[in-house]
Design a protein around this motif. Structure first.
Motif, mmCIF file in Angstrom:
data_model
loop_
_atom_site.group_PDB
_atom_site.id
_atom_site.type_symbol
_atom_site.label_atom_id
_atom_site.label_comp_id
_atom_site.label_asym_id
_atom_site.label_seq_id
_atom_site.Cartn_x
_atom_site.Cartn_y
_atom_site.Cartn_z
ATOM 1 N N ARG A 12 0.813 -1.207 0.000
ATOM 2 C CA ARG A 12 0.000 0.000 0.000
ATOM 3 C C ARG A 12 0.853 1.267 0.000
ATOM 4 N N GLN A 13 2.045 1.155 -0.541
ATOM 5 C CA GLN A 13 2.858 2.347 -0.760
ATOM 6 C C GLN A 13 2.379 3.056 -2.022
ATOM 7 N N VAL A 14 2.488 4.370 -1.990
ATOM 8 C CA VAL A 14 1.978 5.209 -3.079
ATOM 9 C C VAL A 14 3.034 6.223 -3.499
ATOM 10 N N GLY A 15 3.116 6.471 -4.793
ATOM 11 C CA GLY A 15 3.890 7.579 -5.325
ATOM 12 C C GLY A 15 3.042 8.334 -6.322
ATOM 13 N N ALA A 16 3.091 9.652 -6.283
ATOM 14 C CA ALA A 16 2.260 10.455 -7.183
ATOM 15 C C ALA A 16 2.968 11.749 -7.542
ATOM 16 N N VAL A 17 2.665 12.250 -8.744
ATOM 17 C CA VAL A 17 3.164 13.548 -9.185
ATOM 18 C C VAL A 17 2.033 14.298 -9.860
ATOM 19 N N GLY A 18 2.072 15.622 -9.775
ATOM 20 C CA GLY A 18 1.016 16.417 -10.365
ATOM 21 C C GLY A 18 1.540 17.680 -11.008
ATOM 22 N N ALA A 19 0.901 18.085 -12.096
ATOM 23 C CA ALA A 19 1.237 19.324 -12.808
ATOM 24 C C ALA A 19 2.730 19.406 -13.120
ATOM 25 N N VAL A 20 3.282 18.297 -13.602
ATOM 26 C CA VAL A 20 4.717 18.224 -13.873
ATOM 27 C C VAL A 20 5.005 18.757 -15.276
ATOM 28 N N PRO A 21 5.908 19.718 -15.424
ATOM 29 C CA PRO A 21 6.275 20.197 -16.758
ATOM 30 C C PRO A 21 7.433 19.392 -17.350
ATOM 31 N N ASP A 22 7.550 19.410 -18.666
ATOM 32 C CA ASP A 22 8.758 18.972 -19.377
ATOM 33 C C ASP A 22 9.132 17.513 -19.139
ATOM 34 N N THR A 23 8.152 16.670 -18.823
ATOM 35 C CA THR A 23 8.455 15.288 -18.451
ATOM 36 C C THR A 23 7.376 14.369 -18.996
ATOM 37 N N PRO A 81 7.592 10.556 -19.066
ATOM 38 C CA PRO A 81 7.349 9.321 -18.295
ATOM 39 C C PRO A 81 6.988 9.616 -16.842
ATOM 40 N N VAL A 82 5.846 10.260 -16.640
ATOM 41 C CA VAL A 82 5.495 10.694 -15.283
ATOM 42 C C VAL A 82 5.080 9.529 -14.386
ATOM 43 N N ALA A 83 4.569 8.439 -14.966
ATOM 44 C CA ALA A 83 4.267 7.274 -14.127
ATOM 45 C C ALA A 83 5.552 6.702 -13.546
ATOM 46 N N ALA A 84 6.610 6.650 -14.351
ATOM 47 C CA ALA A 84 7.902 6.189 -13.854
ATOM 48 C C ALA A 84 8.431 7.138 -12.781
ATOM 49 N N LEU A 85 8.198 8.435 -12.962
ATOM 50 C CA LEU A 85 8.622 9.410 -11.950
ATOM 51 C C LEU A 85 7.838 9.210 -10.657
ATOM 52 N N ALA A 86 6.540 8.942 -10.775
ATOM 53 C CA ALA A 86 5.732 8.687 -9.579
ATOM 54 C C ALA A 86 6.237 7.454 -8.837
ATOM 55 N N ARG A 87 6.647 6.433 -9.573
ATOM 56 C CA ARG A 87 7.206 5.236 -8.924
ATOM 57 C C ARG A 87 8.476 5.574 -8.148
ATOM 58 N N GLU A 88 9.285 6.484 -8.677
ATOM 59 C CA GLU A 88 10.502 6.871 -7.973
ATOM 60 C C GLU A 88 10.197 7.673 -6.710
ATOM 61 N N VAL A 89 9.132 8.468 -6.736
ATOM 62 C CA VAL A 89 8.688 9.134 -5.506
ATOM 63 C C VAL A 89 8.388 8.083 -4.446
ATOM 64 N N VAL A 140 4.504 11.158 -0.430
ATOM 65 C CA VAL A 140 3.609 10.472 -1.346
ATOM 66 C C VAL A 140 3.499 11.216 -2.667
ATOM 67 N N MET A 141 3.515 12.549 -2.644
ATOM 68 C CA MET A 141 3.264 13.325 -3.861
ATOM 69 C C MET A 141 4.204 14.512 -3.983
ATOM 70 N N LEU A 142 4.669 14.746 -5.212
ATOM 71 C CA LEU A 142 5.382 15.962 -5.578
ATOM 72 C C LEU A 142 4.626 16.627 -6.726
ATOM 73 N N THR A 143 4.673 17.963 -6.765
ATOM 74 C CA THR A 143 3.969 18.685 -7.824
ATOM 75 C C THR A 143 4.863 19.727 -8.473
ATOM 76 N N GLY A 144 4.477 20.113 -9.681
ATOM 77 C CA GLY A 144 5.059 21.248 -10.374
ATOM 78 C C GLY A 144 6.572 21.219 -10.486
ATOM 79 N N ASP A 145 7.185 22.372 -10.200
ATOM 80 C CA ASP A 145 8.629 22.517 -10.352
ATOM 81 C C ASP A 145 9.398 21.595 -9.413
ATOM 82 N N GLY A 146 8.830 21.298 -8.252
ATOM 83 C CA GLY A 146 9.497 20.381 -7.337
ATOM 84 C C GLY A 146 9.599 18.985 -7.919
#
Length: 305
Positions: free
Chosen positions: A70-81, A83-91, A98-104
């Protein structure tokens, strides 16, 4: 083993099947497939083929949930990227968050070596600009983007009624479930808008003990109802998959105010029963299905409710 995904998943569905057959974990197999969707320009609701926000900029969302932990990784409003699902997995793997957004989120991607991607498809840019020219006065167009954007959120609708994303649900050879989502979001959205795709419990949820669910179309509704979590919790409380999905549909139908639109629910339980239903959708909805023992995946029609 079982795999289901919405119709937009066609570029990567076979990739996920290959990974599952090789014995890879569900969460990794699903990310591998969804990355293929994110780079396919013909898919107009995800990744490079998606539509920009009101400012003509691409912002991507994704969510990954490992049902074993039940671990979760999420990203939102990500620019210039892309493979965001792969990025969410790295989170999920590397951070205590659990979540990073935007420029972060983009900074984190750069730290991991993700390239800066070209994300705005030329045709998307053309359609976006032509629509602005139609909606704005010459004075407003000359001042753009330094104008109020909120009125445009009601005036400008999706070019192809795109409020969709892509969702993959799967169970691996070890019996573990996962849910993965990715989207470019609502076309012409107000900058910074997040839909349900990166929100655990709304757009996706997975618990290997009970089941997994994911939603497409109008995330503003599933966020209000916690739709994906409702289904998995109902399974935990002893409901059948049919009963669990029916309960989630009832909650969505109870909504009266705010933005109301179509919702598609995809769900599987720990016994590998699955169900895909379409609520308030004018067009026929289809999804991809594969189960161990099948030579090829099948495209099936969702149930209207």
């Amino acid at each position: 083993m079982i795999l289901i995904a919405n119709s937009e998943a066609w570029p990567g569905f076979s990739k996920s099947i290959e990974c599952l057959r090789r014995g890879e974990r569900a969460v990794d197999a699903l990310v591998a497939g969804i990355c293929e969707v994110e780079r396919e320009a013909k898919v107009r609701s995800v990744g490079y083929g998606g539509w920009p926000n009101m400012l003509g900029r691409m912002e991507f969302d994704a969510g990954v949930m490992d049902g074993a932990t039940r671990q979760v990784g999420a990203v939102g409003a990500v620019p210039d990227t892309l493979p965001v699902a792969a990025l969410a997995r790295e989170v999920m793997r590397r951070l205590p968050h659990v979540m990073l957004t935007g420029d972060g989120a983009r900074r984190f991607a750069t730290e991991l070596g993700f390239p800066i991607d070209e994300t705005l498809h030329p045709d998307s840019k053309r359609v976006w600009w032509e629509r602005l020219q139609k909606e704005l006065s010459p004075e407003a167009l000359a001042a753009f983007p330094d104008i109020p954007l909120a009125p445009l959120s009601h005036a400008i609708t999706d070019p192809e009624r795109v409020r969709d994303n892509t969702v993959f649900l799967g169970r691996d050879s070890a019996g573990d479930l996962a849910s993965v989502t990715s989207t470019s979001g609502w076309a012409w959205k107000y900058p910074g808008r997040l839909g349900d795709s990166p929100i655990p419990g709304a757009g996706y949820y997975a618990d290997s003990r009970f089941g997994a669910a994911a939603c497409t179309h109008t995330g503003e509704m599933t966020m209000r109802c916690g739709t994906a979590r409702t289904i998995v919790l109902a399974l935990r409380l002893g409901h059948s998959l049919r009963q669990a999905v029916d309960l989630a549909v009832e909650e969505l139908k109870d909504l009266r105010d705010g933005f109301i639109g179509g919702v598609v629910i995809h769900a599987i339980d720990a016994d590998q029963t699955h169900r895909v239903v379409s609520l308030n959708c004018e067009e026929p909805i289809h999804y991809w299905f594969w189960q161990e023992g099948m030579n090829e995946p099948e495209k099936r029609a969702a149930e209207r409710v």
